[in-house]
Design a protein around this motif. Structure first.
Motif, PDB file in Angstrom:
ATOM      1  N   SER A 148       0.838  -1.187   0.000  1.00  0.00           N
ATOM      2  CA  SER A 148       0.000   0.000   0.000  1.00  0.00           C
ATOM      3  C   SER A 148       0.880   1.245   0.000  1.00  0.00           C
ATOM      4  O   SER A 148       1.912   1.287   0.668  1.00  0.00           O
ATOM      5  CB  SER A 148      -0.914   0.000   1.233  1.00  0.00           C
ATOM      6  N   LYS A 149       0.470   2.238  -0.748  1.00  0.00           N
ATOM      7  CA  LYS A 149       1.286   3.438  -0.899  1.00  0.00           C
ATOM      8  C   LYS A 149       1.081   4.381   0.274  1.00  0.00           C
ATOM      9  O   LYS A 149      -0.050   4.702   0.641  1.00  0.00           O
ATOM     10  CB  LYS A 149       0.935   4.149  -2.212  1.00  0.00           C
ATOM     11  N   THR A 150       2.168   4.814   0.889  1.00  0.00           N
ATOM     12  CA  THR A 150       2.114   5.804   1.949  1.00  0.00           C
ATOM     13  C   THR A 150       2.044   7.183   1.314  1.00  0.00           C
ATOM     14  O   THR A 150       2.162   7.333   0.102  1.00  0.00           O
ATOM     15  CB  THR A 150       3.361   5.713   2.832  1.00  0.00           C
ATOM     16  N   GLY A 151       1.879   8.201   2.158  1.00  0.00           N
ATOM     17  CA  GLY A 151       1.778   9.564   1.655  1.00  0.00           C
ATOM     18  C   GLY A 151       2.970   9.980   0.827  1.00  0.00           C
ATOM     19  O   GLY A 151       2.822  10.429  -0.317  1.00  0.00           O
ATOM     20  N   LEU A 152       4.182   9.804   1.380  1.00  0.00           N
ATOM     21  CA  LEU A 152       5.388  10.213   0.664  1.00  0.00           C
ATOM     22  C   LEU A 152       5.593   9.369  -0.591  1.00  0.00           C
ATOM     23  O   LEU A 152       5.925   9.900  -1.659  1.00  0.00           O
ATOM     24  CB  LEU A 152       6.615  10.103   1.573  1.00  0.00           C
ATOM     25  N   GLN A 153       5.396   8.066  -0.469  1.00  0.00           N
ATOM     26  CA  GLN A 153       5.575   7.194  -1.634  1.00  0.00           C
ATOM     27  C   GLN A 153       4.615   7.584  -2.745  1.00  0.00           C
ATOM     28  O   GLN A 153       5.001   7.624  -3.921  1.00  0.00           O
ATOM     29  CB  GLN A 153       5.364   5.733  -1.237  1.00  0.00           C
ATOM     30  N   ARG A 182      12.501   1.323  -9.345  1.00  0.00           N
ATOM     31  CA  ARG A 182      13.828   1.920  -9.580  1.00  0.00           C
ATOM     32  C   ARG A 182      13.798   3.444  -9.549  1.00  0.00           C
ATOM     33  O   ARG A 182      14.613   4.057  -8.856  1.00  0.00           O
ATOM     34  CB  ARG A 182      14.409   1.366 -10.879  1.00  0.00           C
ATOM     35  N   PRO A 183      12.871   4.096 -10.269  1.00  0.00           N
ATOM     36  CA  PRO A 183      12.822   5.553 -10.149  1.00  0.00           C
ATOM     37  C   PRO A 183      12.431   6.015  -8.744  1.00  0.00           C
ATOM     38  O   PRO A 183      12.899   7.068  -8.281  1.00  0.00           O
ATOM     39  CB  PRO A 183      11.772   5.965 -11.188  1.00  0.00           C
ATOM     40  N   LEU A 184      11.593   5.225  -8.077  1.00  0.00           N
ATOM     41  CA  LEU A 184      11.239   5.560  -6.691  1.00  0.00           C
ATOM     42  C   LEU A 184      12.482   5.556  -5.811  1.00  0.00           C
ATOM     43  O   LEU A 184      12.684   6.467  -4.987  1.00  0.00           O
ATOM     44  CB  LEU A 184      10.210   4.555  -6.166  1.00  0.00           C
ATOM     45  N   LEU A 185      13.345   4.560  -5.991  1.00  0.00           N
ATOM     46  CA  LEU A 185      14.578   4.485  -5.215  1.00  0.00           C
ATOM     47  C   LEU A 185      15.490   5.677  -5.505  1.00  0.00           C
ATOM     48  O   LEU A 185      16.142   6.205  -4.596  1.00  0.00           O
ATOM     49  CB  LEU A 185      15.324   3.183  -5.524  1.00  0.00           C
ATOM     50  N   THR A 186      15.526   6.115  -6.758  1.00  0.00           N
ATOM     51  CA  THR A 186      16.356   7.270  -7.116  1.00  0.00           C
ATOM     52  C   THR A 186      15.891   8.521  -6.358  1.00  0.00           C
ATOM     53  O   THR A 186      16.711   9.270  -5.814  1.00  0.00           O
ATOM     54  CB  THR A 186      16.303   7.520  -8.637  1.00  0.00           C
ATOM     55  N   LEU A 187      14.586   8.733  -6.323  1.00  0.00           N
ATOM     56  CA  LEU A 187      14.060   9.907  -5.624  1.00  0.00           C
ATOM     57  C   LEU A 187      14.251   9.788  -4.113  1.00  0.00           C
ATOM     58  O   LEU A 187      14.595  10.773  -3.439  1.00  0.00           O
ATOM     59  CB  LEU A 187      12.570  10.098  -5.952  1.00  0.00           C
ATOM     60  N   ILE A 188      14.040   8.591  -3.570  1.00  0.00           N
ATOM     61  CA  ILE A 188      14.231   8.391  -2.129  1.00  0.00           C
ATOM     62  C   ILE A 188      15.689   8.641  -1.750  1.00  0.00           C
ATOM     63  O   ILE A 188      15.975   9.280  -0.734  1.00  0.00           O
ATOM     64  CB  ILE A 188      13.794   6.967  -1.711  1.00  0.00           C
ATOM     65  N   ALA A 189      16.618   8.140  -2.565  1.00  0.00           N
ATOM     66  CA  ALA A 189      18.042   8.334  -2.275  1.00  0.00           C
ATOM     67  C   ALA A 189      18.404   9.813  -2.270  1.00  0.00           C
ATOM     68  O   ALA A 189      19.188  10.276  -1.433  1.00  0.00           O
ATOM     69  CB  ALA A 189      18.891   7.586  -3.293  1.00  0.00           C
ATOM     70  N   CYS A 190      17.827  10.563  -3.200  1.00  0.00           N
ATOM     71  CA  CYS A 190      18.083  11.998  -3.260  1.00  0.00           C
ATOM     72  C   CYS A 190      17.587  12.673  -1.982  1.00  0.00           C
ATOM     73  O   CYS A 190      18.299  13.484  -1.379  1.00  0.00           O
ATOM     74  CB  CYS A 190      17.398  12.601  -4.484  1.00  0.00           C
ATOM     75  N   GLU A 232      25.915   0.038  -2.375  1.00  0.00           N
ATOM     76  CA  GLU A 232      26.004  -1.267  -1.715  1.00  0.00           C
ATOM     77  C   GLU A 232      24.647  -1.702  -1.171  1.00  0.00           C
ATOM     78  O   GLU A 232      24.282  -2.879  -1.244  1.00  0.00           O
ATOM     79  CB  GLU A 232      27.033  -1.201  -0.578  1.00  0.00           C
ATOM     80  N   LEU A 233      23.896  -0.737  -0.640  1.00  0.00           N
ATOM     81  CA  LEU A 233      22.552  -1.043  -0.125  1.00  0.00           C
ATOM     82  C   LEU A 233      21.681  -1.620  -1.246  1.00  0.00           C
ATOM     83  O   LEU A 233      20.976  -2.619  -1.064  1.00  0.00           O
ATOM     84  CB  LEU A 233      21.928   0.231   0.448  1.00  0.00           C
ATOM     85  N   GLU A 248      12.023  11.467   6.689  1.00  0.00           N
ATOM     86  CA  GLU A 248      10.874  10.742   6.138  1.00  0.00           C
ATOM     87  C   GLU A 248      11.312   9.814   5.000  1.00  0.00           C
ATOM     88  O   GLU A 248      10.688   8.790   4.750  1.00  0.00           O
ATOM     89  CB  GLU A 248       9.818  11.730   5.642  1.00  0.00           C
ATOM     90  N   TYR A 249      12.408  10.149   4.334  1.00  0.00           N
ATOM     91  CA  TYR A 249      12.919   9.304   3.249  1.00  0.00           C
ATOM     92  C   TYR A 249      13.554   8.032   3.801  1.00  0.00           C
ATOM     93  O   TYR A 249      13.427   6.956   3.217  1.00  0.00           O
ATOM     94  CB  TYR A 249      13.922  10.093   2.401  1.00  0.00           C
ATOM     95  N   LYS A 250      14.228   8.169   4.922  1.00  0.00           N
ATOM     96  CA  LYS A 250      14.803   6.992   5.577  1.00  0.00           C
ATOM     97  C   LYS A 250      13.686   6.050   6.025  1.00  0.00           C
ATOM     98  O   LYS A 250      13.776   4.828   5.839  1.00  0.00           O
ATOM     99  CB  LYS A 250      15.650   7.419   6.780  1.00  0.00           C
ATOM    100  N   ILE A 251      12.642   6.620   6.599  1.00  0.00           N
ATOM    101  CA  ILE A 251      11.491   5.819   7.034  1.00  0.00           C
ATOM    102  C   ILE A 251      10.873   5.100   5.840  1.00  0.00           C
ATOM    103  O   ILE A 251      10.504   3.925   5.914  1.00  0.00           O
ATOM    104  CB  ILE A 251      10.440   6.710   7.732  1.00  0.00           C
ATOM    105  N   GLU A 252      10.781   5.808   4.711  1.00  0.00           N
ATOM    106  CA  GLU A 252      10.181   5.219   3.509  1.00  0.00           C
ATOM    107  C   GLU A 252      10.991   4.035   3.001  1.00  0.00           C
ATOM    108  O   GLU A 252      10.436   3.004   2.616  1.00  0.00           O
ATOM    109  CB  GLU A 252      10.085   6.288   2.418  1.00  0.00           C
ATOM    110  N   LEU A 253      12.315   4.174   3.005  1.00  0.00           N
ATOM    111  CA  LEU A 253      13.157   3.080   2.536  1.00  0.00           C
ATOM    112  C   LEU A 253      13.120   1.915   3.524  1.00  0.00           C
ATOM    113  O   LEU A 253      13.147   0.743   3.119  1.00  0.00           O
ATOM    114  CB  LEU A 253      14.595   3.566   2.320  1.00  0.00           C
ATOM    115  N   GLU A 254      13.032   2.205   4.807  1.00  0.00           N
ATOM    116  CA  GLU A 254      12.886   1.150   5.817  1.00  0.00           C
ATOM    117  C   GLU A 254      11.601   0.366   5.584  1.00  0.00           C
ATOM    118  O   GLU A 254      11.579  -0.869   5.668  1.00  0.00           O
ATOM    119  CB  GLU A 254      12.881   1.754   7.221  1.00  0.00           C
TER     120      GLU A 254
END
Length: 331
Positions: A2-7, A46-54, A205-206, A314-320
């Motif tokens: 399920s998609k969270t607000g930030l996602q 993949r694009p989601l990960l790019t934005l989260i990493a930024c 590495e992650l 909030e990005y760290k929480i999203e990746l977690e």
């Protein structure tokens, strides 16, 4: 998941940017299949990960959008060409480009998608926000990811006719096919945020650990998952004669009799249910199922350990959340 607000916000940014790509209408035989391939959808991981990493590196999210588009177009290019190699009729529940048009059209469509993916990286050379070194880094990471993906695909094709594949070789293969673009997606997001070389390396590495964990977990779920959730009967890879992390480990540990049973079953065009169940039983007796489950967990834990080095956000929480979702998935 399920998609969270930030996602939801980040995925909306990706979808809007994809829709705003200015693709020509002519030649129609080239660009209609391109538009079709991109419109079929997908999880846009993949694009989601790019934005989260930024965001994780405290960058401006919009600065990572061109890199996110590049990795998503590239990913879909690989799928178009994969379907040709696999003679696959469907992709994501729809006809593949290869099936809907023809092989030549699919090859050319993939070629233009590959070139267009690179075009999105021009932003980093044209914007005065980015240094010459950062522009070069984007290209280097992107090129390295592509080459590693191709190497992984080549190894996978070589493995079809080999009976002596080692678990080390298999990990090298999935490190290319599955993990390389996840790794590159995260590292490119870090570059878009002007992150240090150290942070970029940690995110790369992650992504690698996430990709390896996901693939060997997929191999395990094929053997043990609820068929109603997983979408196919237990041991589907064995029925298809595929070499997976499980069968490779089982062959390394098995005695002569067990090796013969496993090999014979994998070589049969249509193995019986009894034969497949016997292979699954051998895997269980040799501790393969338990050990692969543990190894999957170890790779996910390494990813969590790398993520713990970043500041809370909030990005760290999203990746977690994403890592936890993948770690606990049952299909």
């Amino acid at each position: 998941m399920s998609k969270t607000g930030l996602q939801y916000i980040l995925l909306e940014k990706v979808e809007q940017a994809l829709q705003q790509m200015e693709l020509p209408d002519s030649p129609i035989s080239l660009y209609e299949p391109y538009k079709y391939a991109m419109a079929v959808g997908g999880k846009r991981i993949r694009p989601l990960l790019t934005l989260i990493a930024c965001g994780l590196c405290e960058g401006e999210i919009d600065d990572a959008l061109p890199a996110a588009l590049a990795v998503e177009v590239l990913h879909n290019f690989t799928l178009v060409h994969d379907d040709i190699m696999d003679s696959a009729d469907t992709r994501r529940g729809e006809q593949s480009v290869y099936k809907k048009w023809n092989e030549n059209t699919a090859i050319l469509t993939g070629d233009v998608m590959f070139a267009d993916a690179y075009k999105h990286l021009h932003y980093y050379g044209e914007s005065d926000k980015f240094s010459k070194q950062e522009f070069a880094a984007m290209h280097h990471i992107f090129s390295r990811s592509i080459i590693t993906v191709c190497e992984g695909q080549a190894l996978d094709m070589e493995f079809v006719d080999r009976i002596d594949v080692s678990n080390k070789e298999y990990l090298q293969m999935i490190g290319g096919k599955t993990a390389a673009l996840l790794s590159g997606s995260l590292e490119m997001g870090a570059v878009a945020a002007h992150a240090t070389h150290h942070k970029r390396a940690e995110l790369a590495e992650l992504g690698y650990e996430m990709g390896v964990a996901f693939q060997i977990q997929d191999d395990l779920l094929d053997a043990i998952a609820d068929p109603e959730k997983f979408g196919k009967r237990p041991g589907g890879d064995i029925y298809e004669g595929k070499k997976t992390y499980l069968t490779i480990l089982a062959l390394e540990r098995a005695d002569d009799v067990e090796q013969k049973i496993i090999s014979n079953t994998l070589e049969q065009d249509e193995p019986t249910e009894e034969a497949v169940e016997q292979v699954l039983e051998i895997m269980g007796d040799l501790g393969v199922l338990k050990d692969v489950d543990n190894e999957t967990d170890e790779h996910y834990q390494k990813a969590f350990d790398l993520l713990s080095k970043f500041e809370n956000s909030e990005y760290k929480i999203e990746l977690e959340k994403l890592l936890n979702f993948l770690r606990k998935r049952d299909h």
